[in-house]
Design a protein around this motif. Structure first.
Motif, PDB file in Angstrom:
ATOM      1  N   ALA A   1     -49.686  30.694 -15.084  1.00  0.00           N
ATOM      2  CA  ALA A   1     -48.699  31.150 -16.068  1.00  0.00           C
ATOM      3  C   ALA A   1     -47.893  32.362 -15.611  1.00  0.00           C
ATOM      4  O   ALA A   1     -46.848  32.655 -16.182  1.00  0.00           O
ATOM      5  CB  ALA A   1     -49.405  31.482 -17.379  1.00  0.00           C
ATOM      6  N   VAL A   2     -48.390  33.061 -14.579  1.00  0.00           N
ATOM      7  CA  VAL A   2     -47.689  34.255 -14.102  1.00  0.00           C
ATOM      8  C   VAL A   2     -46.737  33.852 -12.972  1.00  0.00           C
ATOM      9  O   VAL A   2     -47.165  33.282 -11.970  1.00  0.00           O
ATOM     10  CB  VAL A   2     -48.693  35.321 -13.607  1.00  0.00           C
ATOM     11  N   ALA A   3     -45.464  34.163 -13.157  1.00  0.00           N
ATOM     12  CA  ALA A   3     -44.439  33.736 -12.193  1.00  0.00           C
ATOM     13  C   ALA A   3     -44.698  34.300 -10.800  1.00  0.00           C
ATOM     14  O   ALA A   3     -44.626  33.578  -9.802  1.00  0.00           O
ATOM     15  CB  ALA A   3     -43.058  34.155 -12.691  1.00  0.00           C
ATOM     16  N   ASN A   4     -44.981  35.581 -10.724  1.00  0.00           N
ATOM     17  CA  ASN A   4     -45.241  36.228  -9.435  1.00  0.00           C
ATOM     18  C   ASN A   4     -46.561  36.985  -9.508  1.00  0.00           C
ATOM     19  O   ASN A   4     -46.574  38.203  -9.751  1.00  0.00           O
ATOM     20  CB  ASN A   4     -44.099  37.180  -9.070  1.00  0.00           C
ATOM     21  N   PRO A   5     -47.681  36.282  -9.306  1.00  0.00           N
ATOM     22  CA  PRO A   5     -48.985  36.937  -9.408  1.00  0.00           C
ATOM     23  C   PRO A   5     -49.116  38.114  -8.442  1.00  0.00           C
ATOM     24  O   PRO A   5     -48.771  37.993  -7.264  1.00  0.00           O
ATOM     25  CB  PRO A   5     -49.964  35.822  -9.043  1.00  0.00           C
ATOM     26  N   THR A   6     -49.553  39.233  -8.960  1.00  0.00           N
ATOM     27  CA  THR A   6     -49.733  40.435  -8.150  1.00  0.00           C
ATOM     28  C   THR A   6     -51.221  40.712  -7.992  1.00  0.00           C
ATOM     29  O   THR A   6     -51.954  40.772  -8.977  1.00  0.00           O
ATOM     30  CB  THR A   6     -49.059  41.649  -8.824  1.00  0.00           C
ATOM     31  N   GLU A   7     -51.645  40.871  -6.741  1.00  0.00           N
ATOM     32  CA  GLU A   7     -53.052  41.197  -6.508  1.00  0.00           C
ATOM     33  C   GLU A   7     -53.287  42.685  -6.793  1.00  0.00           C
ATOM     34  O   GLU A   7     -52.366  43.481  -6.820  1.00  0.00           O
ATOM     35  CB  GLU A   7     -53.448  40.844  -5.081  1.00  0.00           C
ATOM     36  N   GLY A   8     -54.548  43.010  -7.021  1.00  0.00           N
ATOM     37  CA  GLY A   8     -54.881  44.376  -7.408  1.00  0.00           C
ATOM     38  C   GLY A   8     -54.710  44.576  -8.905  1.00  0.00           C
ATOM     39  O   GLY A   8     -54.434  45.684  -9.372  1.00  0.00           O
ATOM     40  N   THR A   9     -54.865  43.480  -9.641  1.00  0.00           N
ATOM     41  CA  THR A   9     -54.699  43.514 -11.099  1.00  0.00           C
ATOM     42  C   THR A   9     -55.854  42.749 -11.752  1.00  0.00           C
ATOM     43  O   THR A   9     -56.796  42.345 -11.081  1.00  0.00           O
ATOM     44  CB  THR A   9     -53.372  42.851 -11.521  1.00  0.00           C
ATOM     45  N   ILE A  10     -55.734  42.500 -13.043  1.00  0.00           N
ATOM     46  CA  ILE A  10     -56.715  41.710 -13.780  1.00  0.00           C
ATOM     47  C   ILE A  10     -56.882  40.328 -13.156  1.00  0.00           C
ATOM     48  O   ILE A  10     -57.970  39.745 -13.207  1.00  0.00           O
ATOM     49  CB  ILE A  10     -56.311  41.594 -15.274  1.00  0.00           C
ATOM     50  N   LEU A  11     -55.838  39.816 -12.536  1.00  0.00           N
ATOM     51  CA  LEU A  11     -55.926  38.503 -11.884  1.00  0.00           C
ATOM     52  C   LEU A  11     -56.943  38.533 -10.749  1.00  0.00           C
ATOM     53  O   LEU A  11     -57.784  37.635 -10.630  1.00  0.00           O
ATOM     54  CB  LEU A  11     -54.557  38.074 -11.360  1.00  0.00           C
ATOM     55  N   THR A  12     -56.875  39.553  -9.925  1.00  0.00           N
ATOM     56  CA  THR A  12     -57.817  39.688  -8.810  1.00  0.00           C
ATOM     57  C   THR A  12     -59.236  39.842  -9.313  1.00  0.00           C
ATOM     58  O   THR A  12     -60.169  39.181  -8.829  1.00  0.00           O
ATOM     59  CB  THR A  12     -57.459  40.920  -7.956  1.00  0.00           C
ATOM     60  N   VAL A  13     -59.404  40.719 -10.284  1.00  0.00           N
ATOM     61  CA  VAL A  13     -60.742  40.999 -10.823  1.00  0.00           C
ATOM     62  C   VAL A  13     -61.352  39.738 -11.431  1.00  0.00           C
ATOM     63  O   VAL A  13     -62.516  39.410 -11.170  1.00  0.00           O
ATOM     64  CB  VAL A  13     -60.678  42.132 -11.868  1.00  0.00           C
ATOM     65  N   SER A  14     -60.577  39.008 -12.201  1.00  0.00           N
ATOM     66  CA  SER A  14     -61.100  37.792 -12.835  1.00  0.00           C
ATOM     67  C   SER A  14     -61.396  36.715 -11.796  1.00  0.00           C
ATOM     68  O   SER A  14     -62.385  35.977 -11.914  1.00  0.00           O
ATOM     69  CB  SER A  14     -60.123  37.271 -13.888  1.00  0.00           C
ATOM     70  N   ARG A  15     -60.567  36.618 -10.763  1.00  0.00           N
ATOM     71  CA  ARG A  15     -60.768  35.592  -9.730  1.00  0.00           C
ATOM     72  C   ARG A  15     -62.046  35.838  -8.932  1.00  0.00           C
ATOM     73  O   ARG A  15     -62.843  34.916  -8.722  1.00  0.00           O
ATOM     74  CB  ARG A  15     -59.563  35.559  -8.779  1.00  0.00           C
ATOM     75  N   LEU A  16     -62.259  37.067  -8.507  1.00  0.00           N
ATOM     76  CA  LEU A  16     -63.449  37.375  -7.718  1.00  0.00           C
ATOM     77  C   LEU A  16     -64.716  37.307  -8.571  1.00  0.00           C
ATOM     78  O   LEU A  16     -65.781  36.921  -8.084  1.00  0.00           O
ATOM     79  CB  LEU A  16     -63.295  38.744  -7.055  1.00  0.00           C
ATOM     80  N   ALA A  17     -64.593  37.636  -9.844  1.00  0.00           N
ATOM     81  CA  ALA A  17     -65.731  37.502 -10.759  1.00  0.00           C
ATOM     82  C   ALA A  17     -66.110  36.030 -10.917  1.00  0.00           C
ATOM     83  O   ALA A  17     -67.296  35.667 -10.895  1.00  0.00           O
ATOM     84  CB  ALA A  17     -65.389  38.111 -12.115  1.00  0.00           C
ATOM     85  N   ALA A  18     -65.104  35.182 -11.064  1.00  0.00           N
ATOM     86  CA  ALA A  18     -65.355  33.744 -11.210  1.00  0.00           C
ATOM     87  C   ALA A  18     -65.960  33.159  -9.944  1.00  0.00           C
ATOM     88  O   ALA A  18     -66.852  32.297 -10.012  1.00  0.00           O
ATOM     89  CB  ALA A  18     -64.054  33.023 -11.563  1.00  0.00           C
ATOM     90  N   ASP A  19     -65.495  33.623  -8.795  1.00  0.00           N
ATOM     91  CA  ASP A  19     -66.065  33.147  -7.523  1.00  0.00           C
ATOM     92  C   ASP A  19     -67.563  33.460  -7.452  1.00  0.00           C
ATOM     93  O   ASP A  19     -68.371  32.627  -7.021  1.00  0.00           O
ATOM     94  CB  ASP A  19     -65.355  33.804  -6.335  1.00  0.00           C
ATOM     95  N   ALA A  20     -67.928  34.657  -7.896  1.00  0.00           N
ATOM     96  CA  ALA A  20     -69.341  35.055  -7.882  1.00  0.00           C
ATOM     97  C   ALA A  20     -70.145  34.231  -8.874  1.00  0.00           C
ATOM     98  O   ALA A  20     -71.307  33.873  -8.609  1.00  0.00           O
ATOM     99  CB  ALA A  20     -69.465  36.550  -8.211  1.00  0.00           C
ATOM    100  N   ALA A  21     -69.534  33.920  -9.998  1.00  0.00           N
ATOM    101  CA  ALA A  21     -70.205  33.091 -11.005  1.00  0.00           C
ATOM    102  C   ALA A  21     -70.498  31.705 -10.455  1.00  0.00           C
ATOM    103  O   ALA A  21     -71.579  31.144 -10.686  1.00  0.00           O
ATOM    104  CB  ALA A  21     -69.342  32.999 -12.264  1.00  0.00           C
ATOM    105  N   ILE A  22     -69.547  31.138  -9.738  1.00  0.00           N
ATOM    106  CA  ILE A  22     -69.731  29.816  -9.128  1.00  0.00           C
ATOM    107  C   ILE A  22     -70.913  29.843  -8.160  1.00  0.00           C
ATOM    108  O   ILE A  22     -71.784  28.957  -8.182  1.00  0.00           O
ATOM    109  CB  ILE A  22     -68.448  29.362  -8.394  1.00  0.00           C
ATOM    110  N   LYS A  23     -70.975  30.866  -7.322  1.00  0.00           N
ATOM    111  CA  LYS A  23     -72.074  30.962  -6.345  1.00  0.00           C
ATOM    112  C   LYS A  23     -73.424  31.078  -7.052  1.00  0.00           C
ATOM    113  O   LYS A  23     -74.410  30.466  -6.634  1.00  0.00           O
ATOM    114  CB  LYS A  23     -71.841  32.165  -5.426  1.00  0.00           C
ATOM    115  N   ALA A  24     -73.461  31.872  -8.126  1.00  0.00           N
ATOM    116  CA  ALA A  24     -74.715  32.043  -8.860  1.00  0.00           C
ATOM    117  C   ALA A  24     -75.151  30.739  -9.529  1.00  0.00           C
ATOM    118  O   ALA A  24     -76.334  30.390  -9.526  1.00  0.00           O
ATOM    119  CB  ALA A  24     -74.560  33.146  -9.907  1.00  0.00           C
ATOM    120  N   SER A  25     -74.180  30.012 -10.075  1.00  0.00           N
ATOM    121  CA  SER A  25     -74.525  28.749 -10.734  1.00  0.00           C
ATOM    122  C   SER A  25     -75.000  27.723  -9.718  1.00  0.00           C
ATOM    123  O   SER A  25     -75.920  26.942  -9.978  1.00  0.00           O
ATOM    124  CB  SER A  25     -73.327  28.206 -11.525  1.00  0.00           C
TER     125      SER A  25
END
Length: 200
Positions: free
Chosen positions: A129-153
């Protein structure tokens, strides 16, 4: 068997409801701190207020209803956040929850795998939904958190451990936002929205 967070295998509708209520309360309690951190994309000092209003919209709706399934609970939360979204941070938060709800749709309860996939679906919805996603924001934090969740599951962890892994990764990612984003680096602060997601 003693029932503890570590051996609970699924997230129920009631648990999800309580999680959202707790998340909203935590944002509310840290609202001023989040506002003070808000320097990106513009230093308007309202990230905390916007995320608080957005999450409180879900609480108001969930308190009026008694969802029978986790699919219903997540759908109610997502739709009410979307309607109540305020500001950029609120909109992204609502999109993260919309993605989560899409993965939990039609489910009575949610296991670790679905929970992790739901967090990842939330990230996909937000990035899309974000036209120009910027790293170093909530997007980065949520993405890396989700990656860790996948590994744990994938390692067979219980839902609480999936969350613990996601939170630990989110905290590390939050500290990294200062180095990823020039505006944050100049101000020597972490991303306000990213910190809000850690709290949620």
């Amino acid at each position: 068997m003693n029932l503890t967070a570590e051996n609970i295998k699924t997230v129920t509708a009631d648990a999800y409801k309580r999680m959202v209520i707790s998340a909203a309360a935590t944002i509310e309690n840290n609202c001023t701190k989040l506002n003070d951190l808000n320097v990106f994309p513009v230093p308007d000092g309202d990230t905390g207020s916007n995320m608080a209003l957005t999450t409180k919209a879900a609480v108001s709706e969930l308190m009026r209803k008694s969802p029978a399934t986790v699919g219903d609970a997540s759908d109610i939360a997502a739709k009410s956040m979307l309607r109540g979204a305020r500001g950029n941070s609120g909109v992204i938060t609502s999109l993260l929850f919309r993605g989560i709800a899409s993965e939990m749709k039609d489910m009575d309860e949610c296991d670790s795998k679905t929970l992790a996939n739901a967090l990842q679906a939330g990230v996909a919805a937000a990035y899309k939904a974000v036209a120009n996603p910027t790293e170093g924001t909530i997007l980065t934090v949520s993405r890396l958190a989700a990656d860790a969740a996948i590994k744990a599951s994938e390692a067979g962890e219980a839902p609480v451990e999936v969350f613990n892994s996601a939170i630990a990764s989110a905290k590390v990612a939050l500290e990294q936002t200062m180095e990823m984003n020039p505006t944050l680096k100049k101000a020597r602060v972490v991303d306000a929205g990213g910190y809000g997601w850690v709290l949620i």
